[in-house]
Design an enzyme around this catalytic site. Structure first.
Site, mmCIF file in Angstrom:
data_model
loop_
_atom_site.group_PDB
_atom_site.id
_atom_site.type_symbol
_atom_site.label_atom_id
_atom_site.label_comp_id
_atom_site.label_asym_id
_atom_site.label_seq_id
_atom_site.Cartn_x
_atom_site.Cartn_y
_atom_site.Cartn_z
ATOM 1 N N ARG A 198 0.835 -1.206 0.000
ATOM 2 C CA ARG A 198 0.000 0.000 0.000
ATOM 3 C C ARG A 198 0.871 1.257 0.000
ATOM 4 N NH1 ARG A 198 -4.420 0.414 4.658
ATOM 5 N NH2 ARG A 198 -2.770 1.081 6.059
ATOM 6 N N ARG B 195 0.919 7.287 4.641
ATOM 7 C CA ARG B 195 0.536 7.538 6.025
ATOM 8 C C ARG B 195 1.758 7.530 6.924
ATOM 9 N NH1 ARG B 195 -4.438 3.643 7.507
ATOM 10 N NH2 ARG B 195 -3.180 3.552 9.402
ATOM 11 N N ARG C 85 1.529 -1.132 15.798
ATOM 12 C CA ARG C 85 0.103 -1.273 15.482
ATOM 13 C C ARG C 85 -0.354 -2.724 15.636
ATOM 14 N NH1 ARG C 85 0.389 1.285 9.787
ATOM 15 N NH2 ARG C 85 -1.754 0.581 9.480
#
Ligand code: ADP
Length: 197
Positions: free
Chosen positions: A127, A139, A150
């Site tokens: 991504r 991001r 995360r």
């Protein structure tokens, strides 16, 4: 219809939430997107959330519960909503339950998008690469270090919600390793089952 999409980072919650929003006219409520918008706008909430988001940690329950409580009250949510990225802790799940009860609303389904752990890292790396190639902005938390945090936050704080919603009989699982349209089809059949029940 009020739904929760549950799954680790990279499971495809955002993608499927978008499909559901378009198809069923439901409102997509992504706390991650709302928080990124707050950071970009430089609001008080954004200032509080920015550093912890960048590191891959979780923003405080108080902040995200407050955001969702305000948002669910908006008139557009009356037609139904999909929560994507919330709840992420047991405290958030309890707060959501109380919030919905107080408004006479309920959850129709909690859909777990099941994926193999090993695929998540490569999906997120892809991504980031594709975003870069398309000239977009990656991001701040799509890097190896933040991703590790995360995933740890997911397994420590969020994965217990699978048992929580299983116990209260709202959990349904779909195979997140299938192609996107196949995952959507599995979600549709879950929703049909819910509608009939
Ligand atoms: P992901 O791809 O990791 O699922 P999101 O876009 O849902 O990403 O969230 C990005 C970040 O925003 C999270 O790592 C966390 O810092 C913050 N965040 C989003 N939703 C929540 C929540 N419900 N509780 C706490 N922090 C949240």
């Amino acid at each position: 219809m009020n739904l929760i999409l549950l799954g680790p980072p990279g499971a495809g919650k955002g993608t499927q939430a978008q499909v559901l929003a378009d198809k069923h006219g439901l409102v997509q409520l992504s706390t991650g997107e709302m928080l990124r918008a707050a950071v970009k706008a430089g609001s008080e909430i954004g200032k509080k959330a920015e550093a912890v988001m960048k590191s891959g940690g979780l923003v405080s329950d108080e902040i995200v519960i407050g955001i969702i409580a305000d948002r669910i009250e908006q008139p557009d949510c009356a037609k139904g909503f999909i929560l994507d990225g919330f709840p992420r802790t047991l405290k958030q799940a309890d707060a959501l339950g109380a919030l919905l009860d107080s408004k006479g609303k309920s959850l129709d389904a909690v859909i777990e998008i099941k994926v193999d752990d090993t695929i998540l890292v490569s999906r997120i790396e892809t991504r980031a690469r594709e975003t870069l190639a398309a000239g977009g902005t990656v991001r701040a938390d799509d890097n190896a270090e933040a991703l590790k945090t995360r995933l740890m936050a997911y397994y420590r704080e969020t994965a217990p919600l699978i048992g929580y919603y299983y116990a209260n009989r709202t959990l349904q699982s779909v195979d997140g390793l299938a192609p996107i349209n196949e995952v959507s089809a599995q979600i549709e059949s879950v929703l049909q089952g819910v509608a009939k029940a």
